[in-house]
Design a protein around this motif. Structure first.
Motif, PDB file in Angstrom:
ATOM      1  N   ALA A  60       0.836  -1.204   0.000  1.00  0.00           N
ATOM      2  CA  ALA A  60       0.000   0.000   0.000  1.00  0.00           C
ATOM      3  C   ALA A  60       0.867   1.250   0.000  1.00  0.00           C
ATOM      4  O   ALA A  60       0.569   2.242  -0.669  1.00  0.00           O
ATOM      5  CB  ALA A  60      -0.923  -0.009   1.211  1.00  0.00           C
ATOM      6  N   CYS A  61       1.964   1.201   0.756  1.00  0.00           N
ATOM      7  CA  CYS A  61       2.855   2.357   0.854  1.00  0.00           C
ATOM      8  C   CYS A  61       3.501   2.643  -0.496  1.00  0.00           C
ATOM      9  O   CYS A  61       3.585   3.778  -0.940  1.00  0.00           O
ATOM     10  CB  CYS A  61       3.915   2.088   1.912  1.00  0.00           C
ATOM     11  N   ARG A  62       3.933   1.591  -1.163  1.00  0.00           N
ATOM     12  CA  ARG A  62       4.541   1.772  -2.485  1.00  0.00           C
ATOM     13  C   ARG A  62       3.550   2.382  -3.459  1.00  0.00           C
ATOM     14  O   ARG A  62       3.868   3.291  -4.214  1.00  0.00           O
ATOM     15  CB  ARG A  62       4.965   0.424  -3.050  1.00  0.00           C
ATOM     16  N   GLU A  69       0.868   4.102  -2.784  1.00  0.00           N
ATOM     17  CA  GLU A  69       0.520   5.449  -2.370  1.00  0.00           C
ATOM     18  C   GLU A  69       1.569   6.464  -2.830  1.00  0.00           C
ATOM     19  O   GLU A  69       1.254   7.591  -3.167  1.00  0.00           O
ATOM     20  CB  GLU A  69       0.409   5.479  -0.836  1.00  0.00           C
ATOM     21  N   HIS A  70       2.832   6.036  -2.844  1.00  0.00           N
ATOM     22  CA  HIS A  70       3.907   6.962  -3.191  1.00  0.00           C
ATOM     23  C   HIS A  70       4.430   6.745  -4.602  1.00  0.00           C
ATOM     24  O   HIS A  70       5.480   7.275  -4.956  1.00  0.00           O
ATOM     25  CB  HIS A  70       5.038   6.850  -2.166  1.00  0.00           C
ATOM     26  N   GLY A  71       3.723   5.948  -5.369  1.00  0.00           N
ATOM     27  CA  GLY A  71       4.097   5.698  -6.760  1.00  0.00           C
ATOM     28  C   GLY A  71       5.528   5.222  -6.898  1.00  0.00           C
ATOM     29  O   GLY A  71       6.255   5.663  -7.777  1.00  0.00           O
ATOM     30  N   ALA A  78      10.989   1.413  -1.261  1.00  0.00           N
ATOM     31  CA  ALA A  78      10.106   0.864  -0.239  1.00  0.00           C
ATOM     32  C   ALA A  78      10.330   1.653   1.039  1.00  0.00           C
ATOM     33  O   ALA A  78      11.329   1.451   1.716  1.00  0.00           O
ATOM     34  CB  ALA A  78      10.393  -0.610  -0.016  1.00  0.00           C
ATOM     35  N   LEU A  79       9.414   2.554   1.334  1.00  0.00           N
ATOM     36  CA  LEU A  79       9.588   3.413   2.510  1.00  0.00           C
ATOM     37  C   LEU A  79       9.370   2.630   3.794  1.00  0.00           C
ATOM     38  O   LEU A  79       9.768   3.053   4.865  1.00  0.00           O
ATOM     39  CB  LEU A  79       8.624   4.597   2.458  1.00  0.00           C
ATOM     40  N   THR A  80       8.704   1.502   3.655  1.00  0.00           N
ATOM     41  CA  THR A  80       8.548   0.626   4.812  1.00  0.00           C
ATOM     42  C   THR A  80       8.743  -0.805   4.338  1.00  0.00           C
ATOM     43  O   THR A  80       8.400  -1.135   3.205  1.00  0.00           O
ATOM     44  CB  THR A  80       7.177   0.803   5.490  1.00  0.00           C
ATOM     45  N   VAL A  90       8.284  -7.667  11.799  1.00  0.00           N
ATOM     46  CA  VAL A  90       8.543  -6.297  12.218  1.00  0.00           C
ATOM     47  C   VAL A  90       8.471  -5.365  11.018  1.00  0.00           C
ATOM     48  O   VAL A  90       9.188  -5.525  10.034  1.00  0.00           O
ATOM     49  CB  VAL A  90       9.934  -6.176  12.878  1.00  0.00           C
ATOM     50  N   LYS A  91       7.564  -4.409  11.124  1.00  0.00           N
ATOM     51  CA  LYS A  91       7.455  -3.378  10.097  1.00  0.00           C
ATOM     52  C   LYS A  91       8.468  -2.299  10.440  1.00  0.00           C
ATOM     53  O   LYS A  91       8.479  -1.791  11.558  1.00  0.00           O
ATOM     54  CB  LYS A  91       6.030  -2.805  10.105  1.00  0.00           C
ATOM     55  N   VAL A  92       9.315  -1.975   9.477  1.00  0.00           N
ATOM     56  CA  VAL A  92      10.371  -0.989   9.721  1.00  0.00           C
ATOM     57  C   VAL A  92      10.131   0.239   8.847  1.00  0.00           C
ATOM     58  O   VAL A  92       9.850   0.111   7.656  1.00  0.00           O
ATOM     59  CB  VAL A  92      11.759  -1.574   9.364  1.00  0.00           C
ATOM     60  N   LYS A 136      12.388   8.779   2.822  1.00  0.00           N
ATOM     61  CA  LYS A 136      11.926   8.032   3.995  1.00  0.00           C
ATOM     62  C   LYS A 136      10.419   8.178   4.121  1.00  0.00           C
ATOM     63  O   LYS A 136       9.812   8.985   3.411  1.00  0.00           O
ATOM     64  CB  LYS A 136      12.628   8.509   5.263  1.00  0.00           C
ATOM     65  N   CYS A 137       9.858   7.394   5.019  1.00  0.00           N
ATOM     66  CA  CYS A 137       8.412   7.441   5.286  1.00  0.00           C
ATOM     67  C   CYS A 137       8.002   8.876   5.625  1.00  0.00           C
ATOM     68  O   CYS A 137       8.685   9.565   6.374  1.00  0.00           O
ATOM     69  CB  CYS A 137       8.109   6.520   6.462  1.00  0.00           C
ATOM     70  N   ASP A 138       6.898   9.330   5.041  1.00  0.00           N
ATOM     71  CA  ASP A 138       6.458  10.704   5.287  1.00  0.00           C
ATOM     72  C   ASP A 138       5.200  10.764   6.155  1.00  0.00           C
ATOM     73  O   ASP A 138       4.518  11.779   6.216  1.00  0.00           O
ATOM     74  CB  ASP A 138       6.227  11.428   3.964  1.00  0.00           C
ATOM     75  N   PHE A 139       4.893   9.648   6.805  1.00  0.00           N
ATOM     76  CA  PHE A 139       3.733   9.596   7.694  1.00  0.00           C
ATOM     77  C   PHE A 139       2.444   9.839   6.910  1.00  0.00           C
ATOM     78  O   PHE A 139       1.406  10.121   7.497  1.00  0.00           O
ATOM     79  CB  PHE A 139       3.863  10.619   8.820  1.00  0.00           C
ATOM     80  N   CYS A 140       2.553   9.758   5.590  1.00  0.00           N
ATOM     81  CA  CYS A 140       1.385   9.984   4.732  1.00  0.00           C
ATOM     82  C   CYS A 140       0.680  11.297   5.073  1.00  0.00           C
ATOM     83  O   CYS A 140      -0.547  11.335   5.196  1.00  0.00           O
ATOM     84  CB  CYS A 140       0.399   8.828   4.818  1.00  0.00           C
ATOM     85  N   VAL A 141       1.452  12.377   5.202  1.00  0.00           N
ATOM     86  CA  VAL A 141       0.840  13.666   5.578  1.00  0.00           C
ATOM     87  C   VAL A 141      -0.227  14.108   4.591  1.00  0.00           C
ATOM     88  O   VAL A 141      -1.211  14.731   4.983  1.00  0.00           O
ATOM     89  CB  VAL A 141       1.872  14.811   5.699  1.00  0.00           C
ATOM     90  N   VAL A 189      -6.203   8.431   7.280  1.00  0.00           N
ATOM     91  CA  VAL A 189      -5.166   7.722   8.020  1.00  0.00           C
ATOM     92  C   VAL A 189      -4.112   7.256   7.025  1.00  0.00           C
ATOM     93  O   VAL A 189      -4.406   7.102   5.842  1.00  0.00           O
ATOM     94  CB  VAL A 189      -5.732   6.518   8.820  1.00  0.00           C
ATOM     95  N   PRO A 190      -2.877   7.036   7.481  1.00  0.00           N
ATOM     96  CA  PRO A 190      -1.824   6.598   6.553  1.00  0.00           C
ATOM     97  C   PRO A 190      -2.217   5.331   5.792  1.00  0.00           C
ATOM     98  O   PRO A 190      -2.994   4.511   6.289  1.00  0.00           O
ATOM     99  CB  PRO A 190      -0.634   6.334   7.479  1.00  0.00           C
ATOM    100  N   ALA A 191      -1.655   5.203   4.599  1.00  0.00           N
ATOM    101  CA  ALA A 191      -2.036   4.092   3.725  1.00  0.00           C
ATOM    102  C   ALA A 191      -1.782   2.739   4.375  1.00  0.00           C
ATOM    103  O   ALA A 191      -2.588   1.820   4.258  1.00  0.00           O
ATOM    104  CB  ALA A 191      -1.268   4.195   2.420  1.00  0.00           C
ATOM    105  N   CYS A 192      -0.650   2.629   5.083  1.00  0.00           N
ATOM    106  CA  CYS A 192      -0.325   1.337   5.693  1.00  0.00           C
ATOM    107  C   CYS A 192      -1.332   0.989   6.785  1.00  0.00           C
ATOM    108  O   CYS A 192      -1.724  -0.163   6.939  1.00  0.00           O
ATOM    109  CB  CYS A 192       1.093   1.362   6.251  1.00  0.00           C
ATOM    110  N   SER A 246       7.153   8.660  17.320  1.00  0.00           N
ATOM    111  CA  SER A 246       5.729   8.643  16.967  1.00  0.00           C
ATOM    112  C   SER A 246       5.251   7.236  16.690  1.00  0.00           C
ATOM    113  O   SER A 246       4.115   6.882  16.978  1.00  0.00           O
ATOM    114  CB  SER A 246       5.472   9.497  15.730  1.00  0.00           C
ATOM    115  N   TYR A 247       6.110   6.420  16.063  1.00  0.00           N
ATOM    116  CA  TYR A 247       5.786   5.006  15.904  1.00  0.00           C
ATOM    117  C   TYR A 247       6.062   4.332  17.238  1.00  0.00           C
ATOM    118  O   TYR A 247       7.121   4.521  17.837  1.00  0.00           O
ATOM    119  CB  TYR A 247       6.651   4.373  14.815  1.00  0.00           C
ATOM    120  N   LEU A 248       5.109   3.551  17.708  1.00  0.00           N
ATOM    121  CA  LEU A 248       5.267   2.858  18.993  1.00  0.00           C
ATOM    122  C   LEU A 248       5.076   1.373  18.731  1.00  0.00           C
ATOM    123  O   LEU A 248       4.270   0.992  17.883  1.00  0.00           O
ATOM    124  CB  LEU A 248       4.205   3.343  19.976  1.00  0.00           C
TER     125      LEU A 248
END
Ligand code: SF4
Ligand code: SF4
Ligand code: SF4
Lengths: 382, 298
Positions: free
Chosen positions: B55-57, B59-61, B86-88, B105-107, B170-175, B183-186, B232-234
Motif C-alpha cells: 500500500a505504501c509503495r 501510495e507513493h508511486g 520501499a519506505l517501509t 517487524v514493520k520498519v 523516507k516514510c512521510d507519515f502519509c501527511v 489515516v496513513p495508507a499502511c 511517533s511510531y510505537l
C-alpha cells in the motif's frame, strides 16, 4: 449558632461542586458514542432502546454449540476496492471445537447476562483509527485477528487470502458461500506417547492415544478442554518431533483412572504395549466386537471386569448346539459341542478360565482340552 | 518557500558575518505538541502479510510492484531496510525455539519527537511537524547524508539513481492523507489492525492497557515511548525488542550526540561555507565515481 449555619451552607455548596466535578469527570471518560449503548441516535425516556452493554465484568457464557447458528455469511464489510466475496463461516464446527479450547468466550469475549453477542454488536465497520474508540479493532480487524492466529498456527495457509475468501474478479475460485467450509481441516493425532515422569520406581508412563480415541471412543472434549487449536490441527508428523510433556500430571488421567494406591498400573520401567483385550480377557474383540462400546458388554462398571449380561442378551439365537464355538478361536470337539455353556463357563463368566470340574474330577484346562485352537473361521456374521 | 539556492545565498552572508559558528539548537529545544499523532504497531497481531508495504509503495508511486500478490512473501525472511523504492519493509524473525509462529517487524522512519536527523541536517531540510511527522524538504536537501549517519534507526536512504538531484527518502507519515483527516495508507490497509493511528498519548494509554490485560501476550515495554526521547511510531511485542534488532536507546534525545559532532566541527572554526564546499566537492567526486561504477556495471 450563626457560624454553624454559615458553615453548613458552605459545606452544602462545596459538596455540590465536588459532585458536579465528579459528574463532569465520568462523562468526560466516556469515549464511546451514543450508539455504543443505544440502538438509535435519539433514545427517549419511554424507549431508551438500550443495547446489551459490554462491561468489563462480563458474564462467562456456557452455551451449547447447537444453540448457535450453523453457518454464517460474513458480508458486513465492503472495502474499496471491493476485492473479495463474502466469507462463509462454519459457526457450528468452530463452536464444537471451542469446547476443547475455552468455550464460546474464546471468541465472544464480552457477553451481557443471558446472551452471546455477535462480533458486529461491538466492532464497528470502520477501522479503529477512524473511529472514536482507538482501542477496539474494527470489524474487519476483529475478524482477521480472531481467525488468522489459529489458522496460521495450525498451518492452514492463513496468510493466503483465498483460503477463506474467493476473489470477486477470479472465476477460478469457487464461491466460498456455497462451498462446504471445513473440508480442508485435518486433525493430527499421536498414536503412542511415552511420558518420562519424576516417579523413581516407574518413570515411564505409556499412553496410547489411539486406544482412547478409537477403542474406548472417548470424545476429544473428554480430555481436551483448554487447548490451543494448533495442539491438534497441525502438520502431520509434528508429534514425532517433540518429546511428550506431562501437562497437568495426574489430573489428565484421574477422571477415569484411579491414581491412588497402585502406581504400577500405569508407571513402569519400560514403555508398555497397548491395551489388548485378547491377552487380558482371552476374548478377541478384533473379530466381531471391535466397533462396540465397552459398556455394551461391561455395562457401567468402572473396572470393566465381568459382563453386565451374557452373550445371549444380544445373540438371542445362540443355544448350546447351535453356537459355532470356532468363532471364539477355539473349536469344540464333538462331545463338548452339545454341552451347556454354563457347564464350563461357570456363572456365564466368559472372562474366567473355563472349568472342567463340573463333569471331570481329574481334568484341568488348558492341559486337557475340549477341542482345538483354530486360526480363522469363516462363518456368517451372527 | 526557501529553496536550496536561497539557503546558500543566506549561508554565504551568514558565513561572512558570523563571528563564531553559531548553530540553532534545533529540535532538542522544542517541546513536541501534546496533541501529536502516532502509530501503534502491535507486533503480536502482525501476520507479516506485507500489505502495508504494498500500500505504501502504491501510495507513493514508488514501484510497479504495488499489489500484494505481486510482492509475494518470498523475501520476508531477509533483513531489509527501507529504501528509495520501499519506505517501509516487513522483516521476519523466527521464533526462538523454531516451532512457534515468527514475529514480523514493520520498519520505517520512527518520526522521533526529537529527531536526530533534523538536528544533524545542516541546511534545515528536515523538520518535525507539530502533528508528529518528521518531513524533509527536497528543495533544501543538498544530499550530504548527515541524517543517514545521525539517525539511530538507519532510516533515511539516498536515492542513488537520481544522483544529479540528490534526494533523501523516507516514510512521510502519509501527511497528504492525514492532513485531510485520513489515516496513513499502511494503517488503512492492515487486515488485522496491527497498526493504529491516533493521538500518541492515547496510543500509549491503549498500549499500557493491553500489557496490563494480557501480561502473557505482551512484554512490559512500549518501544518508542521513551527511546531517544520518544518516537511517533510505537511498538508492542512479546519478545525482547533486542531480539527483533531494535536498537537499545537511552531516554535522552539523540540530538545531543549529533549536535556535538556539528558543534565539534564548528568549534574548529570551520566556517559553514567551507564545510559546504568540502561536502559539495565530496559529493561531486562521489557522484562521478558512482557514475563510473554504473557505467562499468552496465
Ligand atoms: S527515525 Fe531517523 S529519520 Fe526518522 S525521525 Fe528519527 S532520526 Fe529522523
Ligand atoms: S505512514 Fe505512509 S509513508 Fe509511512 S510507511 Fe505508512 S504508508 Fe508508508
Ligand atoms: S499490513 Fe499489518 S499485518 Fe500485514 S505486514 Fe503490515 S503491519 Fe503486518
Amino acid at each position: 449558632m450563626k457560624l454553624i449555619e454559615q458553615f453548613s451552607a458552605y459545606l452544602v455548596i462545596a459538596l455540590f461542586l465536588v459532585n458536579l466535578h465528579a459528574i463532569a469527570q465520568t462523562s468526560g471518560k466516556r469515549t464511546n458514542g451514543c450508539l455504543a449503548c443505544h440502538t438509535t441516535e435519539i433514545p427517549t425516556k419511554a424507549d431508551p432502546s438500550l443495547k446489551k452493554c459490554p462491561r468489563a465484568d462480563m458474564v462467562t457464557v456456557h452455551a451449547s454449540a447447537d444453540t448457535g447458528p450453523d453457518k454464517i455469511v460474513l458480508q458486513k464489510i465492503t472495502g474499496s476496492p471491493d476485492l473479495y466475496e463474502p466469507v462463509l463461516f462454519d459457526h457450528m464446527a468452530h463452536a464444537k471445537m471451542s469446547e476443547m479450547s475455552g468455550n464460546c468466550v474464546l471468541c465472544h469475549h464480552y457477553n451481557p447476562p443471558g446472551s452471546v453477542l455477535a462480533c458486529s454488536e461491538c466492532h464497528m465497520s470502520e477501522t479503529s483509527s477512524k473511529s472514536a474508540d482507538l482501542s477496539k479493532p474494527g470489524l474487519k480487524g476483529a475478524y482477521h485477528r480472531q481467525c488468522i492466529n489459529c489458522h496460521r498456527e495450525s498451518g492452514l495457509a492463513a496468510t493466503q487470502c483465498k483460503s477463506c475468501h474467493s476473489a470477486k474478479a477470479d472465476a477460478s475460485t469457487p464461491s466460498r458461500t456455497t462451498q462446504k467450509a471445513t473440508a480442508e481441516v485435518s486433525v493430527t493425532r499421536p498414536t503412542r506417547l511415552v511420558f518420562n515422569t519424576s516417579y523413581d520406581d516407574g518413570k515411564v508412563v505409556t499412553f496410547y492415544h489411539n486406544d482412547h480415541t478409537d477403542r474406548f471412543r472417548l470424545a476429544c472434549s473428554a480430555c481436551h478442554t483448554n487447548e490451543r487449536c494448533s495442539g491438534c490441527h497441525k502438520p502431520a508428523g509434528a508429534f514425532a518431533k517433540q518429546a511428550a510433556r506431562v501437562v497437568g500430571g495426574h489430573d489428565r488421567c484421574s477422571p477415569c483412572h484411579s491414581v491412588d494406591g497402585n502406581c504400577s498400573r500405569c508407571h513402569d520401567k519400560e514403555p508398555r504395549p497397548g491395551f489388548n483385550h485378547l491377552r487380558r480377557a482371552r476374548f478377541d474383540l478384533a473379530r466381531y466386537h471391535s466397533t462396540l462400546a465397552c459398556a455394551r458388554c461391561h455395562g457401567n462398571r468402572s473396572d470393566y471386569k465381568g459382563l453386565s449380561g451374557d452373550c445371549i442378551a444380544c445373540h438371542s439365537q445362540w443355544k448350546s448346539g447351535s453356537f459355532d464355538h470356532r468363532v471364539t478361536g477355539f473349536g469344540l470337539d464333538e462331545t463338548h459341542g452339545t454341552v451347556d455353556c454354563e457347564s464350563c463357563h461357570l456363572e456365564k463368566d466368559f472372562a474366567k478360565k473355563p472349568t472342567c470340574s463340573s463333569c471331570h474330577d481329574d481334568k484341568k484346562y488348558p492341559d486337557a482340552s475340549p477341542g482345538i485352537r483354530v486360526r480363522s473361521v469363516r462363518t456368517k456374521r451372527l | 518557500m526557501e529553496t536550496r539556492r536561497d539557503f546558500l545565498r543566506t549561508a554565504v552572508v551568514a558565513a561572512a558575518t558570523a563571528t563564531l559558528g553559531e548553530v540553532a539548537l534545533g529540535a532538542a529545544s522544542k517541546i513536541p505538541s501534546p496533541d501529536r499523532r502516532g502509530i501503534l504497531c502491535d507486533l503480536t497481531a502482525c501476520i507479516g502479510c506485507r500489505s502495508c508495504e504494498a500500500a505504501c509503495r502504491k501510495e507513493h508511486g514508488l514501484s510497479s510492484v504495488s499489489s500484494l500478490s505481486e510482492l509475494g512473501r518470498s523475501n520476508v525472511p531477509e533483513r531489509r531496510r527501507p529504501s528509495p523504492d520501499a519506505l517501509t519493509v516487513v522483516n521476519e524473525y523466527k521464533h526462538p525455539n523454531g516451532a512457534g509462529s515468527p514475529t514480523f517487524v514493520k520498519v520505517q522512519c520512527m518520526h522521533c519527537d526529537y529527531p536526530a536527523c533534523e538536528s544533524a541536517c545542516i541546511v534545515g531540510a528536515i523538520s518535525k511537524k507539530e502533528s508528529g511527522p518528521v518531513l524533509w524538504d527536497t528543495d533544501k536537501c543538498i544530499g550530504c547524508r548527515y541524517c543517514m549517519v545521525a539517525c539511530p534507526f538507519q532510516i533515511p536512504s539516498f536515492q542513488y539513481d537520481t544522483a544529479l538531484k540528490p534526494d533523501i527518502v523516507k516514510c512521510d507519515f502519509c501527511v497528504h492523507r492525514t492532513e485531510k483527516g485520513g489515516v496513513p495508507a499502511c494503517v488503512e490497509i492492515c487486515p488485522v489492525e496491527a497498526l493504529t493511528y491516533g493521538r500518541r498519548s492515547a496510543l500509549i494509554e491503549i498500549a499500557r492497557k493491553r500489557i496490563e490485560n494480557y501480561p502473557d501476550r505482551y512484554r512490559d515495554h512500549v518501544y518508542g515511548e521513551f527511546e531517544a526521547g520518544g518516537t511517533s511510531y510505537l511498538y508492542l511485542a512479546k519478545t525482547d525488542f533486542k531480539e527483533l534488532e531494535f536498537p537499545s536507546l537511552k531516554r535522552e534525545p539523540m540530538p545531543g550526540t549529533s549536535e556535538s559532532i556539528q558543534h565539534g566541527i564548528f568549534a574548529y572554526f570551520v566556517p559553514p561555507i567551507s564545510l559546504y564546499s568540502l561536502l559539495g566537492g565530496l559529493m561531486w567526486i562521489n557522484k562521478n565515481r558512482q557514475k563510473a561504477e554504473e557505467e562499468t556495471t552496465e
